[in-house]
Motif scaffolding. Sequence first.
Motif, PDB file in Angstrom:
ATOM      1  N   ALA A  38       0.828  -1.206   0.000  1.00 58.38           N
ATOM      2  CA  ALA A  38       0.000   0.000   0.000  1.00 58.38           C
ATOM      3  C   ALA A  38       0.865   1.259   0.000  1.00 58.38           C
ATOM      4  N   LYS A  39       1.958   1.202   0.759  1.00 56.27           N
ATOM      5  CA  LYS A  39       2.852   2.357   0.823  1.00 56.27           C
ATOM      6  C   LYS A  39       3.527   2.601  -0.520  1.00 56.27           C
ATOM      7  N   LYS A  40       3.920   1.520  -1.198  1.00 54.64           N
ATOM      8  CA  LYS A  40       4.574   1.665  -2.501  1.00 54.64           C
ATOM      9  C   LYS A  40       3.607   2.201  -3.551  1.00 54.64           C
ATOM     10  N   LEU A  41       2.351   1.765  -3.482  1.00 56.10           N
ATOM     11  CA  LEU A  41       1.362   2.185  -4.476  1.00 56.10           C
ATOM     12  C   LEU A  41       0.638   3.467  -4.061  1.00 56.10           C
ATOM     13  N   GLU A  42       0.899   3.928  -2.821  1.00 57.30           N
ATOM     14  CA  GLU A  42       0.256   5.135  -2.280  1.00 57.30           C
ATOM     15  C   GLU A  42      -1.263   4.973  -2.234  1.00 57.30           C
ATOM     16  N   ILE A  43      -1.691   3.810  -1.703  1.00 59.28           N
ATOM     17  CA  ILE A  43      -3.118   3.543  -1.498  1.00 59.28           C
ATOM     18  C   ILE A  43      -3.280   3.007  -0.083  1.00 59.28           C
ATOM     19  N   SER A  44      -4.526   2.776   0.346  1.00 58.54           N
ATOM     20  CA  SER A  44      -4.748   2.239   1.680  1.00 58.54           C
ATOM     21  C   SER A  44      -4.424   0.751   1.717  1.00 58.54           C
ATOM     22  N   HIS A  45      -4.146   0.227   2.938  1.00 56.75           N
ATOM     23  CA  HIS A  45      -3.819  -1.195   3.026  1.00 56.75           C
ATOM     24  C   HIS A  45      -5.040  -2.062   2.728  1.00 56.75           C
ATOM     25  N   VAL A  46      -6.245  -1.526   2.932  1.00 57.09           N
ATOM     26  CA  VAL A  46      -7.458  -2.273   2.576  1.00 57.09           C
ATOM     27  C   VAL A  46      -7.536  -2.442   1.064  1.00 57.09           C
ATOM     28  N   GLN A  47      -7.230  -1.379   0.328  1.00 58.04           N
ATOM     29  CA  GLN A  47      -7.253  -1.457  -1.138  1.00 58.04           C
ATOM     30  C   GLN A  47      -6.142  -2.368  -1.651  1.00 58.04           C
ATOM     31  N   ALA A  48      -4.989  -2.361  -0.977  1.00 58.68           N
ATOM     32  CA  ALA A  48      -3.911  -3.276  -1.355  1.00 58.68           C
ATOM     33  C   ALA A  48      -4.355  -4.720  -1.122  1.00 58.68           C
ATOM     34  N   TRP A  49      -5.047  -4.948  -0.015  1.00 56.04           N
ATOM     35  CA  TRP A  49      -5.586  -6.298   0.288  1.00 56.04           C
ATOM     36  C   TRP A  49      -6.546  -6.735  -0.810  1.00 56.04           C
ATOM     37  N   GLN A  50      -7.417  -5.822  -1.266  1.00 56.24           N
ATOM     38  CA  GLN A  50      -8.380  -6.153  -2.312  1.00 56.24           C
ATOM     39  C   GLN A  50      -7.697  -6.455  -3.637  1.00 56.24           C
ATOM     40  N   ILE A  51      -6.620  -5.723  -3.949  1.00 57.01           N
ATOM     41  CA  ILE A  51      -5.889  -5.991  -5.182  1.00 57.01           C
ATOM     42  C   ILE A  51      -5.273  -7.388  -5.146  1.00 57.01           C
ATOM     43  N   LEU A  52      -4.637  -7.721  -4.020  1.00 60.90           N
ATOM     44  CA  LEU A  52      -3.973  -9.014  -3.922  1.00 60.90           C
ATOM     45  C   LEU A  52      -4.965 -10.168  -3.870  1.00 60.90           C
ATOM     46  N   LEU A  55      -6.021 -10.150  -8.028  1.00 57.35           N
ATOM     47  CA  LEU A  55      -4.981 -11.089  -8.448  1.00 57.35           C
ATOM     48  C   LEU A  55      -5.245 -12.512  -7.975  1.00 57.35           C
ATOM     49  N   GLY A  56      -6.209 -12.692  -7.057  1.00 57.48           N
ATOM     50  CA  GLY A  56      -6.555 -14.035  -6.586  1.00 57.48           C
ATOM     51  C   GLY A  56      -5.453 -14.709  -5.794  1.00 57.48           C
ATOM     52  N   LEU A  57      -4.669 -13.939  -5.045  1.00 57.77           N
ATOM     53  CA  LEU A  57      -3.547 -14.496  -4.287  1.00 57.77           C
ATOM     54  C   LEU A  57      -3.938 -14.753  -2.834  1.00 57.77           C
ATOM     55  N   LYS A  58      -3.253 -15.692  -2.200  1.00 58.79           N
ATOM     56  CA  LYS A  58      -3.432 -15.994  -0.778  1.00 58.79           C
ATOM     57  C   LYS A  58      -2.064 -16.049  -0.117  1.00 58.79           C
ATOM     58  N   PRO A  59      -1.951 -15.583   1.132  1.00 53.46           N
ATOM     59  CA  PRO A  59      -0.657 -15.649   1.824  1.00 53.46           C
ATOM     60  C   PRO A  59      -0.452 -17.027   2.458  1.00 53.46           C
ATOM     61  N   TRP A  60       0.483 -17.802   1.935  1.00 53.86           N
ATOM     62  CA  TRP A  60       0.742 -19.145   2.434  1.00 53.86           C
ATOM     63  C   TRP A  60       1.926 -19.116   3.400  1.00 53.86           C
ATOM     64  N   LYS A  61       1.786 -19.831   4.517  1.00 52.79           N
ATOM     65  CA  LYS A  61       2.832 -19.856   5.532  1.00 52.79           C
ATOM     66  C   LYS A  61       3.978 -20.779   5.098  1.00 52.79           C
ATOM     67  N   TYR A  62       5.206 -20.418   5.559  1.00 52.98           N
ATOM     68  CA  TYR A  62       6.328 -21.327   5.394  1.00 52.98           C
ATOM     69  C   TYR A  62       6.110 -22.539   6.293  1.00 52.98           C
ATOM     70  N   GLN A  63       6.700 -23.663   5.913  1.00 54.19           N
ATOM     71  CA  GLN A  63       6.573 -24.889   6.694  1.00 54.19           C
ATOM     72  C   GLN A  63       7.953 -25.443   7.019  1.00 54.19           C
ATOM     73  N   LYS A  64       8.138 -25.800   8.298  1.00 51.70           N
ATOM     74  CA  LYS A  64       9.399 -26.409   8.706  1.00 51.70           C
ATOM     75  C   LYS A  64       9.383 -27.899   8.354  1.00 51.70           C
ATOM     76  N   ARG A  65      10.541 -28.413   7.994  1.00 51.47           N
ATOM     77  CA  ARG A  65      10.657 -29.852   7.809  1.00 51.47           C
ATOM     78  C   ARG A  65      12.125 -30.252   7.925  1.00 51.47           C
ATOM     79  N   GLN A  66      12.337 -31.497   8.240  1.00 53.31           N
ATOM     80  CA  GLN A  66      13.685 -32.013   8.403  1.00 53.31           C
ATOM     81  C   GLN A  66      14.386 -32.089   7.051  1.00 53.31           C
TER      82      GLN A  66
END
Length: 240
Positions: free
Chosen positions: A71-85, A89-100
Amino acid sequence: MPSFGDSMGKIAKDLRISKATVQTAIERGTIEDRPGRGRKKTARSQQNIRRAKAMIQRNPTTKANSYRKLAKKLEISHVQAWQILREDLGLKPWKYQKRQKLTENAKQKRLDRCRAMLRRFSRRRHRNIVFSDEKLFDIQQAFNPQNNRIWAEEEPDSEERAVERTQKAESVMVWAAITALGKTPLVFVPQNVKINKEVYTDVLERHLLPWAHTIFGDDEWTFQQDGAPGHKAYLVQDWL
């Protein structure tokens, strides 16, 4: 529901809208909005969507491109950045996973062992495998520095908020075993007593064996211990 021939008043009443809205829809011949009607998108413009997509392609981590940073880079609100992503764009934030970390040789060895276990414990015999392990617990207050807080009108006294720590905290060793049919009672090892081969064998003799006889009766069962060095001692193996 409204039907053909109803008055505007009845249609408005049935649909719970104003007569003016009904009249406008009748005059236009449709209830759909005209193309181009409404407030134009500014923050979620095609240009910003393309810019956001390019940023994500360069670095897809949230550490570099979180909602707020984007949002800061695009100079928009974080809500609007959330809507864009999420919406544009249909993106989801996926967590990293630990494994041996496994070498190819280790992966093949695990695969071979799993296949052998499946052959050995077919016909639901896997339900009679008993798994055991021990764990050392520090006797100190657990807390989450982010979420554990105190509601108060004024700042509480520092003593009320203190969570003390010591470098050499007291601890307790606990042993337990589980199976598909139940779990053993917890076995608390006395402080300053190290689980060597003699202590471990005593735990198996006095706690595991009586419990297993109660659970399984005359049925066959298999004991699967962890790979601690003391468990491989001749004394333990002879007892098993």
